[in-house]
Scaffold this motif. Structure first.
Motif, PDB file in Angstrom:
ATOM      1  N   UNK A 137      47.704 -20.762 -25.565  1.00 53.73           N
ATOM      2  CA  UNK A 137      47.105 -19.265 -26.473  1.00 53.73           C
ATOM      3  C   UNK A 137      45.471 -18.963 -26.342  1.00 53.73           C
ATOM      4  N   UNK A 138      45.255 -20.411 -27.096  1.00 47.71           N
ATOM      5  CA  UNK A 138      43.498 -20.707 -27.573  1.00 47.71           C
ATOM      6  C   UNK A 138      42.743 -20.005 -26.383  1.00 47.71           C
ATOM      7  N   UNK A 139      42.803 -20.798 -24.725  1.00 47.46           N
ATOM      8  CA  UNK A 139      42.387 -20.689 -23.275  1.00 47.46           C
ATOM      9  C   UNK A 139      42.505 -18.888 -23.127  1.00 47.46           C
ATOM     10  N   UNK A 140      43.477 -18.369 -23.207  1.00 42.78           N
ATOM     11  CA  UNK A 140      44.291 -16.467 -22.478  1.00 42.78           C
ATOM     12  C   UNK A 140      42.937 -16.360 -23.935  1.00 42.78           C
ATOM     13  N   UNK A 141      42.920 -16.483 -25.346  1.00 44.67           N
ATOM     14  CA  UNK A 141      42.826 -15.708 -26.124  1.00 44.67           C
ATOM     15  C   UNK A 141      41.146 -15.940 -26.268  1.00 44.67           C
ATOM     16  N   UNK A 142      40.635 -16.617 -25.303  1.00 46.62           N
ATOM     17  CA  UNK A 142      39.006 -16.791 -25.143  1.00 46.62           C
ATOM     18  C   UNK A 142      38.469 -15.905 -24.205  1.00 46.62           C
ATOM     19  N   UNK A 143      39.527 -16.077 -22.968  1.00 47.47           N
ATOM     20  CA  UNK A 143      39.363 -15.438 -21.616  1.00 47.47           C
ATOM     21  C   UNK A 143      39.799 -13.766 -21.786  1.00 47.47           C
ATOM     22  N   UNK A 144      40.489 -13.994 -22.154  1.00 46.12           N
ATOM     23  CA  UNK A 144      40.741 -11.608 -22.524  1.00 46.12           C
ATOM     24  C   UNK A 144      38.787 -11.948 -23.591  1.00 46.12           C
ATOM     25  N   UNK A 145      38.303 -12.535 -24.833  1.00 44.87           N
ATOM     26  CA  UNK A 145      37.100 -12.126 -24.582  1.00 44.87           C
ATOM     27  C   UNK A 145      36.120 -12.226 -24.489  1.00 44.87           C
ATOM     28  N   UNK A 146      36.161 -12.883 -22.972  1.00 48.05           N
ATOM     29  CA  UNK A 146      34.857 -13.009 -21.901  1.00 48.05           C
ATOM     30  C   UNK A 146      34.494 -11.819 -21.037  1.00 48.05           C
ATOM     31  N   UNK A 147      36.608 -11.712 -20.654  1.00 46.75           N
ATOM     32  CA  UNK A 147      36.047 -10.347 -20.123  1.00 46.75           C
ATOM     33  C   UNK A 147      36.064  -8.879 -20.384  1.00 46.75           C
ATOM     34  N   UNK A 148      36.174  -9.011 -21.956  1.00 47.58           N
ATOM     35  CA  UNK A 148      35.360  -7.875 -23.013  1.00 47.58           C
ATOM     36  C   UNK A 148      33.848  -7.650 -22.663  1.00 47.58           C
ATOM     37  N   UNK A 149      33.346  -9.584 -23.019  1.00 49.67           N
ATOM     38  CA  UNK A 149      32.252  -9.523 -23.370  1.00 49.67           C
ATOM     39  C   UNK A 149      30.907  -9.656 -22.107  1.00 49.67           C
ATOM     40  N   UNK A 150      31.285 -10.128 -21.112  1.00 47.22           N
ATOM     41  CA  UNK A 150      30.898  -9.942 -20.072  1.00 47.22           C
ATOM     42  C   UNK A 150      30.713  -8.908 -18.907  1.00 47.22           C
ATOM     43  N   UNK A 151      29.597  -8.794 -18.633  1.00 46.68           N
ATOM     44  CA  UNK A 151      28.996  -7.992 -17.415  1.00 46.68           C
ATOM     45  C   UNK A 151      30.678  -7.917 -16.036  1.00 46.68           C
ATOM     46  N   UNK A 152      30.977  -7.165 -15.482  1.00 47.18           N
ATOM     47  CA  UNK A 152      32.300  -8.378 -14.418  1.00 47.18           C
ATOM     48  C   UNK A 152      31.659  -7.075 -13.747  1.00 47.18           C
ATOM     49  N   UNK A 153      31.075  -5.885 -13.690  1.00 48.38           N
ATOM     50  CA  UNK A 153      30.935  -5.269 -12.634  1.00 48.38           C
ATOM     51  C   UNK A 153      29.347  -4.931 -11.807  1.00 48.38           C
ATOM     52  N   UNK A 154      29.151  -5.785 -11.827  1.00 51.76           N
ATOM     53  CA  UNK A 154      27.444  -5.865 -10.843  1.00 51.76           C
ATOM     54  C   UNK A 154      26.142  -5.318 -11.119  1.00 51.76           C
ATOM     55  N   UNK A 155      24.695  -5.026 -10.805  1.00 53.44           N
ATOM     56  CA  UNK A 155      24.348  -4.106 -11.024  1.00 53.44           C
ATOM     57  C   UNK A 155      24.524  -2.784 -11.033  1.00 53.44           C
ATOM     58  N   UNK A 156      23.534  -1.489 -11.569  1.00 51.21           N
ATOM     59  CA  UNK A 156      24.124  -0.373 -11.486  1.00 51.21           C
ATOM     60  C   UNK A 156      23.427  -0.062 -10.030  1.00 51.21           C
ATOM     61  N   UNK A 157      24.224   0.965  -9.444  1.00 52.41           N
ATOM     62  CA  UNK A 157      23.825   1.630  -8.121  1.00 52.41           C
ATOM     63  C   UNK A 157      23.000   2.786  -8.109  1.00 52.41           C
ATOM     64  N   UNK A 158      22.520   3.312  -7.403  1.00 46.76           N
ATOM     65  CA  UNK A 158      21.221   4.202  -7.381  1.00 46.76           C
ATOM     66  C   UNK A 158      22.280   5.284  -7.596  1.00 46.76           C
ATOM     67  N   UNK A 159      23.572   5.799  -6.656  1.00 47.25           N
ATOM     68  CA  UNK A 159      24.268   7.176  -7.427  1.00 47.25           C
ATOM     69  C   UNK A 159      24.514   6.893  -8.633  1.00 47.25           C
ATOM     70  N   UNK A 160      25.176   6.080  -9.188  1.00 44.45           N
ATOM     71  CA  UNK A 160      24.926   6.160 -10.840  1.00 44.45           C
ATOM     72  C   UNK A 160      23.902   6.490 -11.795  1.00 44.45           C
ATOM     73  N   UNK A 161      22.649   5.698 -10.838  1.00 42.75           N
ATOM     74  CA  UNK A 161      20.848   6.113 -11.508  1.00 42.75           C
ATOM     75  C   UNK A 161      21.152   7.606 -11.597  1.00 42.75           C
TER      76      UNK A 161
END
Length: 210
Positions: free
Chosen positions: A9-33
């Motif tokens: 449970x502790x490991x799962x909770x920490x994994x959920x925290x990292x899902x929120x805290x870290x960027x998983x989408x990579x750099x911005x795309x030119x179209x987004x900018x």
């Protein structure tokens, strides 16, 4: 079996925290900018900020977190509250803006790193403008540059922006990335908290079972 549940449970909770805290989408795309800058063009003109500087920052996106340094000279005189029409201290409107800004910042994976008040004039300064009597400073952690533009587009942020303008006499901000720090990262802090909670729960179970 109980130990596996506790630590799992502790490991799962920490994994959920990292899902929120870290960027998983990579750099911005030119179209987004391009879409963001087109949407915000009027606001750049209204505040005197540089669209070219913003474009350069977004196009250099490396997908990493960054910390925005903010210096603010608050309006300590009376101004008209745009909601009530009553006269209030400008600093109160700035604080009201902050109450809107912080939840939007959290929703987009950010948080304050440090906020403080100024307690003296410039101690060391050369080749720079005179001290405008800054009031407060803030270090705001952003999960990514994409999250920064999401925050700027957030309806709660945009609704509160007039309060910021009325409550601020002068300000400047620029993005930074940590090189050296003696403060522990929230990634480590949260990991230690979950580990401690799991260890205490495990000990409690062992004590009851014993």
């Amino acid at each position: 079996m109980t130990a596996w549940i506790i630590w799992g449970t502790a490991l799962l909770a920490y994994g959920l925290f990292r899902l929120w805290y870290d960027n998983w989408s990579g750099p911005l795309k030119p179209a987004e900018i391009d879409a963001f800058l087109a949407q915000m063009a009027g606001r750049f003109e209204g505040t005197g900020n540089s669209q070219q500087v913003m474009r350069a920052f977004l196009e250099a996106d490396d997908g990493r977190e960054f910390v925005m340094l903010n210096l603010v000279k608050a309006q300590m005189e009376q101004v008209e509250d745009p909601k009530t029409g009553q006269m209030v201290q400008g600093f109160d409107l700035l604080k009201r803006y902050s109450k809107r800004f912080m939840p939007a910042l959290f929703r987009n994976g950010g948080h304050p790193g440090m906020v403080g008040r100024k307690v003296g004039g410039y101690i060391d300064a050369w080749n720079t403008e005179a001290d405008p009597d800054w009031t407060v400073f803030g270090l705001m952690r952003y999960r990514s540059r994409r999250d920064m533009i999401k925050l700027v587009r957030d309806p709660a942020f945009m609704e509160g922006h007039p309060d910021k303008l009325l409550g601020t006499l002068a300000t400047f901000s620029f993005p930074t990335q940590r090189v050296v720090s003696f403060y522990v990262s929230p990634r480590v802090t949260v990991a230690l908290i979950f580990a401690l909670a799991a260890a205490l729960a495990h000990l409690a179970v062992l004590t009851v079972a014993g």
